[in-house]
Design a protein around this motif. Structure first.
Motif: not given
Ligand code: ADP
Ligand code: MG
Length: 376
Positions: A288-293
């Protein structure tokens, strides 16, 4: 830059298990996903809207990615950095091709880590045979590692004498290498940071990692180290991301030495196997962090909801006649989550899946995880 919002199309270079878990996270948030991977059975393809089944340097496939995706990321570091730079001319690419190129080469990687003010093991960069004709005693006993394309302990030779080091270098065909001093490790830990900008960073709790034959076996969180040491690993991971002007998820592996000092081992420009615990035990997981970043969204909170242990499931757990392991006990354990990557062929050493176990303490989770593994 404006945030990229659902239902935009997101692209990923690589369709292995990391790409698969990325696709799940992106799809859950309402994005669409395009995966580039030459394998028709790529684990990520089962969750992707579009699977470009082509080599990673295929010009037509890269053009499609650039034209159809609002942002592109990668699940592995050995992707062609020039292809990423080329993609970046027409679409948003994170991490940058420059950052990926740094992580691809142990010589460049270590010099960046040192430049950021962080310690590495004493090492000698060997780019040609002259470089190894020097006094080697500061690096012995040591490990000779190929500068490029090593993973899961591959491309590494342990050497005790200068003669052995030179012979091993010749055996590796004279390719660029580093000779690294063998350190006495008390523990290995990792910290995974998500960086969107200097003001927007979030770091996950530190994982304690144990390896089996050079491959990650178990991650224990929180790591059983002093809180100040864990905080210092998190701080170091953040300062490295800052020094690299990194955008995305960056994993940093550390050695803890006998005197409780930290040494950076290596970095990965992507989510990391030692961060799979976040899928179960953190408010936001690493995918999810990868998507957000990559979309320019603020990173989510990284609070640990419970002590947790992650156990890797390698192909070795499958039966010799190809039968599946006995999933019955693990699949219904109330405090465990089983993740399988949908790979058709189980081979020794191949990462087939993992499971996370949550319990009141890390030690309890470890005990229960080991018992669950024994039921397979
Ligand atoms: P890989 O890219 O294969 O993960 P690493 O450099 O992380 O390569 O090395 C794999 C493992 O080998 C490490 O996790 C650690 O257990 C051991 N190792 C590597 N370098 C050293 C070192 N300098 N001293 C002691 N152990 C090391
Ligand atoms: Mg490693």
């Amino acid at each position: 830059m404006a945030a990229i919002l659902p239902p935009s199309m997101l692209g990923i270079l690589g369709g292995g298990q990391l790409g698969r878990m990325f696709a799940v996270a992106a799809k859950t948030m309402g994005y669409r996903v395009t995966v580039l991977d030459p394998d028709a059975n790529a684990p990520a393809a089962q969750f992707a809207d579009v699977h470009l089944c082509a080599p990673f340097n295929d010009a037509a496939a890269l053009k499609t990615l650039a034209q159809t995706c609002a942002a592109v990321t990668t699940e592995f570091e050995n992707v062609n950095a020039d292809a990423m730079r080329e993609l970046a001319r027409t679409t948003r690419v994170s991490p940058s091709g420059d950052c990926v190129a740094i992580a691809q080469d142990r010589i460049v990687e270590k010099s960046w880590i040192n430049k950021a003010g962080l310690p590495t093991a004493p090492y000698l960069a060997i780019e040609s045979v002259e470089d190894i004709q020097v006094e080697l005693s500061p690096y012995l006993p040591g490990i000779l590692k190929t500068a490029r394309l090593g993973y899961d302990g591959k491309g590494q030779v342990r050497v005790s004498t200068a003669e052995e080091a030179r012979a091993a270098y010749a055996n590796l065909g004279g390719q660029a290498c580093v000779l690294e001093k063998m350190l006495e490790l008390k523990l290995e830990v990792s910290a995974i940071v998500t960086r969107v900008s200097s003001a927007q960073m979030a770091v996950f709790p530190v994982a304690e990692n144990s390896h089996e034959n050079g491959i990650l076996d178990v991650s224990i969180v929180p790591a059983r180290i002093a809180p100040a040491l864990a905080a210092s690993a998190q701080q170091m991971a953040q300062s490295l991301a800052e020094a690299l002007d990194y955008v995305g998820v960056l994993a940093v592996e550390f050695f803890v030495l006998a005197d409780d000092s930290l040494v950076v081992n290596e970095i990965a420009p992507r989510p990391h196997n030692s961060g799979h615990y976040t899928l179960t035990a953190c408010l936001t997981d690493q995918f999810q962090q990868q998507v957000r970043a990559m979309c320019g969204l603020l990173p989510g909170r990284t609070d640990l909801l419970s002590p947790v242990v992650m156990v890797n499931l390698l192909g070795d757990v499958w039966k010799e006649d190809g039968r599946e392991p006995n999933w019955d006990v693990l699949a219904e354990a109330p405090n465990a989550q089983l993740h399988l990557y949908g790979k058709k062929q189980a081979r020794p050493g191949r990462k087939m899946g993992h499971f996370n176990v949550m319990a009141a303490t890390a030690d309890e989770a470890l005990e229960q995880a080991e018992a669950l593994k024994d039921t397979l």
